[in-house]
Design a protein around this motif. Sequence first.
Motif, short mmCIF file in Angstrom:
data_model
loop_
_atom_site.label_atom_id
_atom_site.label_comp_id
_atom_site.label_asym_id
_atom_site.label_seq_id
_atom_site.Cartn_x
_atom_site.Cartn_y
_atom_site.Cartn_z
N GLY A 52 -5.48 0.68 4.03
CA GLY A 52 -4.33 1.44 4.51
C GLY A 52 -3.77 2.32 3.41
O GLY A 52 -4.26 2.32 2.27
N PRO A 53 -2.73 3.11 3.72
CA PRO A 53 -2.13 4.00 2.71
C PRO A 53 -1.46 3.20 1.59
O PRO A 53 -0.94 2.10 1.81
N MET A 54 -1.48 3.79 0.38
CA MET A 54 -0.92 3.13 -0.79
C MET A 54 0.05 4.07 -1.50
O MET A 54 -0.04 5.30 -1.36
N GLY A 55 0.96 3.48 -2.26
CA GLY A 55 1.82 4.24 -3.14
C GLY A 55 1.29 4.11 -4.56
O GLY A 55 1.15 2.99 -5.07
N ARG A 61 5.04 10.41 -14.11
CA ARG A 61 6.22 10.10 -13.29
C ARG A 61 6.09 10.52 -11.84
O ARG A 61 7.04 10.37 -11.07
N THR A 62 4.96 11.06 -11.42
CA THR A 62 4.77 11.44 -10.02
C THR A 62 4.29 10.24 -9.22
O THR A 62 3.64 9.33 -9.75
N VAL A 63 4.61 10.25 -7.93
CA VAL A 63 4.19 9.18 -7.02
C VAL A 63 3.45 9.80 -5.85
O VAL A 63 3.95 10.74 -5.22
N HIS A 64 2.25 9.31 -5.56
CA HIS A 64 1.45 9.77 -4.43
C HIS A 64 1.41 8.67 -3.38
O HIS A 64 1.19 7.50 -3.70
N SER A 91 0.90 2.11 -11.56
CA SER A 91 1.06 1.02 -10.60
C SER A 91 0.59 1.45 -9.22
O SER A 91 0.55 2.65 -8.91
N ILE A 92 0.23 0.45 -8.41
CA ILE A 92 -0.20 0.68 -7.03
C ILE A 92 0.46 -0.38 -6.16
O ILE A 92 0.46 -1.56 -6.51
N ALA A 93 1.00 0.03 -5.02
CA ALA A 93 1.60 -0.91 -4.08
C ALA A 93 1.34 -0.42 -2.66
O ALA A 93 1.31 0.79 -2.41
N PRO A 94 1.17 -1.33 -1.70
CA PRO A 94 0.93 -0.93 -0.31
C PRO A 94 2.11 -0.17 0.28
O PRO A 94 3.26 -0.43 -0.05
#
Length: 326
Positions: A52-55, A61-64, A91-94
Amino acid sequence: MDEAFDWIELTSGEWLKGTFRYMYNDSVEFDSDKLGVLTIDWSDIKEVRFGGPMGVRLDNRTVHRGRVTLDDGEMHFTETGETVKRDKVVSIAPVAHDEWDRWELNAKIGADYQTGNTNETSYTGAIELARRTATTRLKLSYIGNYSETDDVESANNHRVSSSFDYFFDERIFVRPFDGEYYRDPFQNLNMQLTLGAGIGYKLVDTKKMDWEIQIGPAYQYTVFSTVQPGEDSEAQSPAALFTTTFDADITDDLTYKLNYQATLTNRASGLLTQHLVTSLEYEITTIFDVFIMLQVDRVEDPMAKADGSVPSKNDVTLSLGLGVDI
């Protein structure tokens, strides 16, 4: 491969199927139905196929947010077609997984019972909850101690705290809220409430060690259990708050943790209060561990009680017990 799951290929060529909980501090937490919750070094992972999509937060400092894959040392963002090196990922989080996947729970319980010429019972309990996203961290915690000797209460203190952090980059974060409630009648504290904010910095941030500090202004309100005639039963003070946390993996199964907090106030509020919790935790299984924990609380200038007695400046508690990590 079943796209309802996340898939990880290790550098050894082995594949794991399950739920990718997060990547933080170069460490990945992965939940496998067969193997349970695993902690994997980021460097030991060759490829990741997310269900699924992730953050994803980068070191600029950018977040995708969206569909991503990791392959051949690069992170690929499907929607934009952008590619970055894996060492740029902080970092990566759902994004769309269950809310519970963003939370961590650590609980400890210690008890001691003695009977005979002296009857003594002691309990120590601690709970830590943390919620992480790609850019934020919320912490909730409780620690308490209760002791009874020959049916007479000899210790009864409780501390509840909460903080919220927003990370600007890999090391710098702002803490817009830092709150704590503390009660210890034996220290002549019926209630002590501290509210503050501040800024923090990660001094060390590796897969084996994490050390951060935070400093900022605060306000403290205290209600004393008893006071001498003519003394005010309440005290208010502006304060300066300093905290530091240290976490190190000594071996794969043995972890050392330290949490220290110092609060500088006016003399009526105690002048300087310090709180230290340090522990060694040995992992028995992926869920259970045993621990030895030392707590030290110190009030530099405690308020005298109604009978004129002054509480001891220091309270020390040593606990041994069982812990749970979920």
